[in-house]
Design a protein around this motif. Structure first.
Motif, PDB file in Angstrom:
ATOM      1  N   ARG A 117       0.810  -1.205   0.000  1.00  0.00           N
ATOM      2  CA  ARG A 117       0.000   0.000   0.000  1.00  0.00           C
ATOM      3  C   ARG A 117       0.851   1.267   0.000  1.00  0.00           C
ATOM      4  NH1 ARG A 117      -4.796   0.443   0.522  1.00  0.00           N
ATOM      5  NH2 ARG A 117      -4.565   2.394   1.655  1.00  0.00           N
TER       6      ARG A 117
ATOM      7  N   VAL B 125      -5.051   4.373   5.171  1.00  0.00           N
ATOM      8  CA  VAL B 125      -6.318   3.858   5.680  1.00  0.00           C
ATOM      9  C   VAL B 125      -6.126   3.556   7.161  1.00  0.00           C
ATOM     10  CG1 VAL B 125      -8.007   1.996   5.593  1.00  0.00           C
ATOM     11  CG2 VAL B 125      -7.044   2.908   3.467  1.00  0.00           C
TER      12      VAL B 125
ATOM     13  N   TYR C  63      -7.891   2.211  10.555  1.00  0.00           N
ATOM     14  CA  TYR C  63      -8.992   1.264  10.691  1.00  0.00           C
ATOM     15  C   TYR C  63      -9.038   0.702  12.106  1.00  0.00           C
ATOM     16  CZ  TYR C  63      -5.692  -2.697  10.499  1.00  0.00           C
ATOM     17  OH  TYR C  63      -4.696  -3.596  10.771  1.00  0.00           O
TER      18      TYR C  63
ATOM     19  N   ALA D  27      -6.966  10.479   3.379  1.00  0.00           N
ATOM     20  CA  ALA D  27      -7.017   9.321   4.276  1.00  0.00           C
ATOM     21  C   ALA D  27      -8.459   8.986   4.638  1.00  0.00           C
ATOM     22  CB  ALA D  27      -6.210   9.597   5.538  1.00  0.00           C
ATOM     23  N   GLU D  28      -8.679   7.705   4.942  1.00  0.00           N
ATOM     24  CA  GLU D  28      -9.995   7.242   5.354  1.00  0.00           C
ATOM     25  C   GLU D  28      -9.886   6.522   6.691  1.00  0.00           C
ATOM     26  OE1 GLU D  28     -11.644   4.777   2.305  1.00  0.00           O
ATOM     27  OE2 GLU D  28     -11.946   6.446   0.911  1.00  0.00           O
TER      28      GLU D  28
ATOM     29  N   HIS E  53     -11.823   3.313   8.501  1.00  0.00           N
ATOM     30  CA  HIS E  53     -12.758   2.207   8.333  1.00  0.00           C
ATOM     31  C   HIS E  53     -13.059   1.572   9.686  1.00  0.00           C
ATOM     32  CE1 HIS E  53     -11.313   1.551   3.888  1.00  0.00           C
ATOM     33  NE2 HIS E  53     -11.788   2.762   4.113  1.00  0.00           N
TER      34      HIS E  53
ATOM     35  N   CYS F 267      -5.530  -4.651   4.141  1.00  0.00           N
ATOM     36  CA  CYS F 267      -6.158  -3.519   3.448  1.00  0.00           C
ATOM     37  C   CYS F 267      -6.070  -2.229   4.260  1.00  0.00           C
ATOM     38  CB  CYS F 267      -7.621  -3.836   3.142  1.00  0.00           C
ATOM     39  SG  CYS F 267      -7.825  -5.151   1.919  1.00  0.00           S
ATOM     40  N   GLY F 268      -5.558  -2.310   5.476  1.00  0.00           N
ATOM     41  CA  GLY F 268      -5.411  -1.119   6.313  1.00  0.00           C
ATOM     42  C   GLY F 268      -3.951  -0.786   6.521  1.00  0.00           C
ATOM     43  N   ASP F 269      -3.698   0.416   6.990  1.00  0.00           N
ATOM     44  CA  ASP F 269      -2.327   0.873   7.220  1.00  0.00           C
ATOM     45  C   ASP F 269      -2.002   1.082   8.692  1.00  0.00           C
ATOM     46  OD1 ASP F 269      -1.334   1.242   4.433  1.00  0.00           O
ATOM     47  OD2 ASP F 269      -3.014   2.642   4.336  1.00  0.00           O
TER      48      ASP F 269
END
Length: 211
Positions: A24, A30, A32, A62-63, A65, A112-114
């Motif tokens: 990534r 991301v 989370y 940035a998101e 989750h 899928c996350g950071d």
């Protein structure tokens, strides 16, 4: 404390939960969290922290989750309040509520996350240790992990947001180094072999006491 009690902690399968986040590099971060959506998780703290992060870095992309389901009416009412908070803060485009996933898909969720965020100060979630095993940086409130993740332990939304900014601004190579150190901590203290050694040591102590 009861001298008959021994705390052995969690055992993480480090073969299942391995390095995940190197692919990534270069994209928006991301943040989370993973687990039941419940008031004991203090998710409003994390949402407030993300709001402050976004205000500081509005162009970061940035998101955040939130992965997990509700188990009852109280949890569903809590989730509704969180949704209202997100909308009122103007970050509903960036905060995503996702359903819970089966256990065999949990490593993929970490991949899928950071950066894993943890705000449950009533217990040490296994998901946090799994994230560390996957070489993800973590920002956590629980004192049990403070020594392992310094300087990434935090107590307030402001503290969490400041650490989110630091992780966002540092080079990806530095984030990877933090993640690798997290995994080594899990291997040494919370892996299945480490758990087995703790239990074996306790059983040996009991055996000596009864000789």
């Amino acid at each position: 404390s009861n001298p008959r009690l021994r705390v052995v902690g969690q055992g993480i399968d480090t073969n299942v939960f391995g390095a995940s986040n190197t692919s990534r590099d270069g994209g928006p971060l991301v943040f989370y969290t993973l687990g039941r959506v419940s008031a004991v998780k203090n998710l409003e703290v994390l949402i407030d922290a993300f709001r402050q992060f976004h205000a500081s870095r509005p162009d970061a992309g940035a998101e955040f989750h939130i992965i997990g389901d509700c188990l009852g009416d109280a949890d569903r009412a809590y989730r509704a309040r969180l949704l209202e908070m997100v909308q009122a803060s103007g970050i509903d485009r960036l905060v995503r509520f996702k359903p819970s996933i089966p256990f065999h898909d949990v490593p993929l969720a970490h991949a899928c996350g950071d950066v894993f965020l943890h705000s449950n100060d009533n217990g040490l979630d296994k998901a946090l240790l799994e994230a560390m095993s996957c070489e993800n940086p973590v920002i956590a409130c629980h004192p049990a992990v403070a020594n392992a993740i310094v300087p990434w332990a935090a107590r307030t939304p402001e503290d969490i947001a400041a650490r989110m900014v630091r992780l966002h601004d540092m080079p990806a190579t530095e984030r990877r180094a933090i993640g690798k150190a997290n995994r080594q901590f899990i291997i040494a203290h919370h892996s299945l072999p480490a758990l087995g050694a703790k239990i074996a040591g306790i059983l040996a102590e009991i055996g000596r006491a009864h000789v």
